[in-house]
Design a protein around this motif. Structure first.
Motif, PDB file in Angstrom:
ATOM      1  N   LYS A  16       0.277  -1.333   0.120  1.00  0.00           N
ATOM      2  CA  LYS A  16      -0.031   0.228   0.396  1.00  0.00           C
ATOM      3  C   LYS A  16       0.954   1.303  -0.098  1.00  0.00           C
ATOM      4  CE  LYS A  16      -4.222  -2.373   2.052  1.00  0.00           C
ATOM      5  NZ  LYS A  16      -4.789  -2.130   3.389  1.00  0.00           N
ATOM      6  N   ARG A  17       1.883   1.122   0.876  1.00  0.00           N
ATOM      7  CA  ARG A  17       2.993   2.674   0.511  1.00  0.00           C
ATOM      8  C   ARG A  17       3.458   2.449  -0.916  1.00  0.00           C
ATOM      9  NH1 ARG A  17       3.481   0.217   6.478  1.00  0.00           N
ATOM     10  NH2 ARG A  17       4.904  -1.007   6.370  1.00  0.00           N
ATOM     11  N   PHE A  18       3.632   1.076  -1.171  1.00  0.00           N
ATOM     12  CA  PHE A  18       4.695   1.606  -2.409  1.00  0.00           C
ATOM     13  C   PHE A  18       3.939   1.956  -3.620  1.00  0.00           C
ATOM     14  CE2 PHE A  18       5.851  -0.628  -6.995  1.00  0.00           C
ATOM     15  CZ  PHE A  18       7.449  -0.381  -6.268  1.00  0.00           C
ATOM     16  N   ILE A  19       2.392   1.417  -3.617  1.00  0.00           N
ATOM     17  CA  ILE A  19       1.422   1.996  -5.062  1.00  0.00           C
ATOM     18  C   ILE A  19       1.599   3.654  -4.169  1.00  0.00           C
ATOM     19  CG2 ILE A  19      -1.333   2.325  -5.173  1.00  0.00           C
ATOM     20  CD1 ILE A  19      -0.820  -1.076  -4.972  1.00  0.00           C
ATOM     21  N   LYS A  20       1.358   4.587  -3.421  1.00  0.00           N
ATOM     22  CA  LYS A  20       1.083   5.543  -2.934  1.00  0.00           C
ATOM     23  C   LYS A  20       2.304   6.823  -3.355  1.00  0.00           C
ATOM     24  CE  LYS A  20      -1.724   5.150   0.827  1.00  0.00           C
ATOM     25  NZ  LYS A  20      -1.919   5.026   2.693  1.00  0.00           N
ATOM     26  N   ASN A  21       3.444   5.543  -3.596  1.00  0.00           N
ATOM     27  CA  ASN A  21       4.374   6.184  -4.212  1.00  0.00           C
ATOM     28  C   ASN A  21       4.856   6.187  -5.426  1.00  0.00           C
ATOM     29  OD1 ASN A  21       7.068   7.042  -4.604  1.00  0.00           O
ATOM     30  ND2 ASN A  21       8.464   6.273  -3.234  1.00  0.00           N
ATOM     31  N   LYS A  22       4.073   7.335  -6.749  1.00  0.00           N
ATOM     32  CA  LYS A  22       3.931   7.375  -7.369  1.00  0.00           C
ATOM     33  C   LYS A  22       5.567   7.060  -8.450  1.00  0.00           C
ATOM     34  CE  LYS A  22      -0.093   7.696  -7.004  1.00  0.00           C
ATOM     35  NZ  LYS A  22      -1.254   7.466  -6.690  1.00  0.00           N
ATOM     36  N   VAL A  23       6.269   8.005  -7.759  1.00  0.00           N
ATOM     37  CA  VAL A  23       8.045   7.972  -8.229  1.00  0.00           C
ATOM     38  C   VAL A  23       8.319   6.239  -8.808  1.00  0.00           C
ATOM     39  CG1 VAL A  23      10.166   8.107  -9.134  1.00  0.00           C
ATOM     40  CG2 VAL A  23       7.999  10.180  -8.366  1.00  0.00           C
ATOM     41  N   ALA A  24       8.498   5.962  -7.927  1.00  0.00           N
ATOM     42  CA  ALA A  24       9.155   3.994  -7.780  1.00  0.00           C
ATOM     43  C   ALA A  24       7.694   3.195  -8.539  1.00  0.00           C
ATOM     44  CB  ALA A  24       8.724   3.809  -6.069  1.00  0.00           C
ATOM     45  N   LEU A  25       6.083   3.472  -8.564  1.00  0.00           N
ATOM     46  CA  LEU A  25       5.107   2.732  -9.509  1.00  0.00           C
ATOM     47  C   LEU A  25       5.330   3.182 -11.105  1.00  0.00           C
ATOM     48  CD1 LEU A  25       3.157   1.034  -8.928  1.00  0.00           C
ATOM     49  CD2 LEU A  25       1.154   3.086  -8.910  1.00  0.00           C
ATOM     50  N   VAL A  26       5.918   3.881 -11.611  1.00  0.00           N
ATOM     51  CA  VAL A  26       6.117   4.129 -12.693  1.00  0.00           C
ATOM     52  C   VAL A  26       7.093   3.963 -13.512  1.00  0.00           C
ATOM     53  CG1 VAL A  26       6.852   6.195 -14.731  1.00  0.00           C
ATOM     54  CG2 VAL A  26       5.039   6.885 -12.788  1.00  0.00           C
ATOM     55  N   SER A  27       8.162   3.522 -12.211  1.00  0.00           N
ATOM     56  CA  SER A  27       9.451   2.798 -12.668  1.00  0.00           C
ATOM     57  C   SER A  27       9.003   1.341 -13.229  1.00  0.00           C
ATOM     58  CB  SER A  27      10.320   3.597 -11.473  1.00  0.00           C
ATOM     59  OG  SER A  27      11.380   4.729 -10.919  1.00  0.00           O
ATOM     60  N   LEU A  28       8.554   1.156 -11.482  1.00  0.00           N
ATOM     61  CA  LEU A  28       8.201  -0.174 -12.001  1.00  0.00           C
ATOM     62  C   LEU A  28       7.423  -0.609 -12.832  1.00  0.00           C
ATOM     63  CD1 LEU A  28       7.795  -3.184 -10.659  1.00  0.00           C
ATOM     64  CD2 LEU A  28       5.957  -2.502  -9.304  1.00  0.00           C
ATOM     65  N   ILE A  29       6.474   0.028 -13.399  1.00  0.00           N
ATOM     66  CA  ILE A  29       6.051   0.273 -14.963  1.00  0.00           C
ATOM     67  C   ILE A  29       6.559   0.033 -16.514  1.00  0.00           C
ATOM     68  CG2 ILE A  29       4.037   1.567 -16.053  1.00  0.00           C
ATOM     69  CD1 ILE A  29       2.381   2.053 -14.014  1.00  0.00           C
ATOM     70  N   ILE A  30       8.172   1.037 -16.356  1.00  0.00           N
ATOM     71  CA  ILE A  30       8.505   0.671 -16.975  1.00  0.00           C
ATOM     72  C   ILE A  30      10.057  -0.417 -17.042  1.00  0.00           C
ATOM     73  CG2 ILE A  30      11.083   1.952 -17.998  1.00  0.00           C
ATOM     74  CD1 ILE A  30       9.833   4.780 -16.760  1.00  0.00           C
ATOM     75  N   ILE A  31      10.018  -0.798 -16.059  1.00  0.00           N
ATOM     76  CA  ILE A  31      11.036  -1.946 -16.101  1.00  0.00           C
ATOM     77  C   ILE A  31      10.400  -3.279 -16.729  1.00  0.00           C
ATOM     78  CG2 ILE A  31      11.814  -3.534 -15.080  1.00  0.00           C
ATOM     79  CD1 ILE A  31      13.641  -1.269 -14.731  1.00  0.00           C
ATOM     80  N   VAL A  32       9.144  -3.314 -15.948  1.00  0.00           N
ATOM     81  CA  VAL A  32       8.250  -4.520 -16.946  1.00  0.00           C
ATOM     82  C   VAL A  32       8.068  -4.104 -18.172  1.00  0.00           C
ATOM     83  CG1 VAL A  32       5.317  -5.427 -16.180  1.00  0.00           C
ATOM     84  CG2 VAL A  32       6.640  -4.525 -14.721  1.00  0.00           C
ATOM     85  N   PHE A  33       7.735  -3.031 -18.416  1.00  0.00           N
ATOM     86  CA  PHE A  33       7.223  -2.762 -20.082  1.00  0.00           C
ATOM     87  C   PHE A  33       8.386  -2.978 -21.057  1.00  0.00           C
ATOM     88  CE2 PHE A  33       7.963   0.124 -24.043  1.00  0.00           C
ATOM     89  CZ  PHE A  33       6.514  -0.216 -24.388  1.00  0.00           C
ATOM     90  N   ILE A  34       9.815  -2.249 -19.598  1.00  0.00           N
ATOM     91  CA  ILE A  34      11.063  -2.826 -21.069  1.00  0.00           C
ATOM     92  C   ILE A  34      11.616  -4.127 -21.150  1.00  0.00           C
ATOM     93  CG2 ILE A  34      13.545  -2.766 -21.091  1.00  0.00           C
ATOM     94  CD1 ILE A  34      12.795   0.115 -20.212  1.00  0.00           C
TER      95      ILE A  34
END
Length: 353
Positions: A41-59
């Motif tokens: 829950k705390r990780f999802i609230k961190n928008k920067v980290a969440l966008v970084s995770l999406i970028i890594i998964v996409f790549i």
């Protein structure tokens, strides 16, 4: 009436049913949760980290899926065909341009798949080479981090739990490795492994597809990069082994191996996850500059570092061939670092008050 505090009579008011307001007040205000769920829950609230995770998964998904339907392979020289002279028009193509044969097909009304990033000096599609280079870099980063995790966790757990002379000997060995210059040792070790007959040793085995240089990189990480992980886990184990549940397990006759893997390691798993996440970009960067120096993957298999190194020869004429792999390396390393910081903020109890 004033009640007698010493009376033995029952108070009838204690048996009156609670009102709706009292029931609502007594209802638990926060549902039960777990440490992992709270961290997510705390990780999802961190928008920067969440966008970084999406970028890594996409790549990562792109590197896995794209080669299946891309019409060009990473080692296909488009200007070389059997029975025909070499067509130099395919060499050093700019993005979205075509060779003479392809242009003739387009003029005839046929559809030709474009070269999104152009081609390199040998007429190979540059986009698919970037995809394979990112795949190699990510694979080396993840697998090297797993190797570092296994060795560091094993050594750190044994050192922290045993203590005494065992801890003294192991930590002095760790201090010796930690004090050595990393860059110099990595280059020397990679060069020494490159001169061995490792290609002949792995010939005919499953490891032949991986290549001798990739195995050399894994050996480099296994020899040098586990010391930080072991020191971190040792410090956690030293603090946890004095807890009551560890003493209770020892009193019940549990062995050291059982206590380490059932009690100590699970209780420091958050630190392990964070450290592993931060180790991946370091491994990717190490692989990139070793490939840049010619100590990385074997040709023609590309790596982001080797692609950047090859692009130096024509940097004035074709600067995009250096900018693209450098940008991909920067994006991957930056995203992984931000992801690691987000995991640390979410799962480190000391940072959450």
């Amino acid at each position: 009436m004033k009640k007698n505090p010493f009376t033995m009579h029952l108070d009838v008011e204690d048996f009156i049913p609670a009102t709706d307001a009292e029931k609502e007040y007594l209802v638990q205000m926060r549902p039960s949760s777990t440490f992992f769920r709270d961290g997510v829950k705390r990780f999802i609230k961190n928008k920067v980290a969440l966008v970084s995770l999406i970028i890594i998964v996409f790549i990562t998904l792109s590197c896995i899926i794209i080669p299946f339907f891309w019409p060009y392979s990473y080692d296909q020289m488009l200007g070389v065909q059997l029975g025909r002279p070499v067509d130099a028009s395919y060499n050093n193509l700019a993005p979205f341009t075509y060779g003479t044969t392809e242009q003739a097909k387009i003029d005839a009304g046929e559809k030709v798949f474009p070269h999104i990033f152009g081609t390199d000096s040998q007429g190979r599609d540059y986009f698919i080479r970037i995809v394979y280079g990112a795949r190699i870099s990510l694979a080396v980063g993840f697998f090297a981090s797993i190797i570092v995790l296994i060795i560091g966790m094993t050594v750190g757990s044994i050192s922290g739990y045993c203590g005494g002379k065992v801890d003294l000997v192991i930590m002095r060995f760790v201090d010796i490795i930690y004090s050595l210059p990393d860059m110099l040792l990595i280059i020397l070790l990679a060069s020494a492994l490159k001169q061995t007959n490792l290609d002949q040793i792995i010939q005919g085995t499953v490891l032949e597809k991986i290549g001798a240089n990739i195995i050399s990189l894994f050996i480099v990480f296994a020899v040098l990069y586990w010391v930080s992980m072991s020191r971190l886990i040792r410090g956690q184990i030293l603090a946890l082994r004095e807890q009551e549940y560890v003493l209770a397990s020892q009193a019940a006759g549990a062995g050291g191996k059982w206590i380490i893997f059932k009690h100590l390691v699970p209780n420091c798993i958050s630190v392990v996850i964070i450290s592993t996440a931060l180790q991946i970009p370091s491994a990717i960067f190490t692989e990139s500059y070793l490939s840049f120096l010619g100590l990385g993957v074997n040709a023609p298999m590309p790596s982001l570092g080797s692609l950047a190194s090859d692009a130096l020869n024509g940097v004035n004429s074709y600067p995009f061939r250096l900018i693209i792999p450098a940008a991909v390396i920067s994006l991957i390393v930056l995203s992984l670092n931000l992801l690691g910081d987000g995991l640390r903020d979410a799962f480190d109890p000391k940072l959450n008050g």
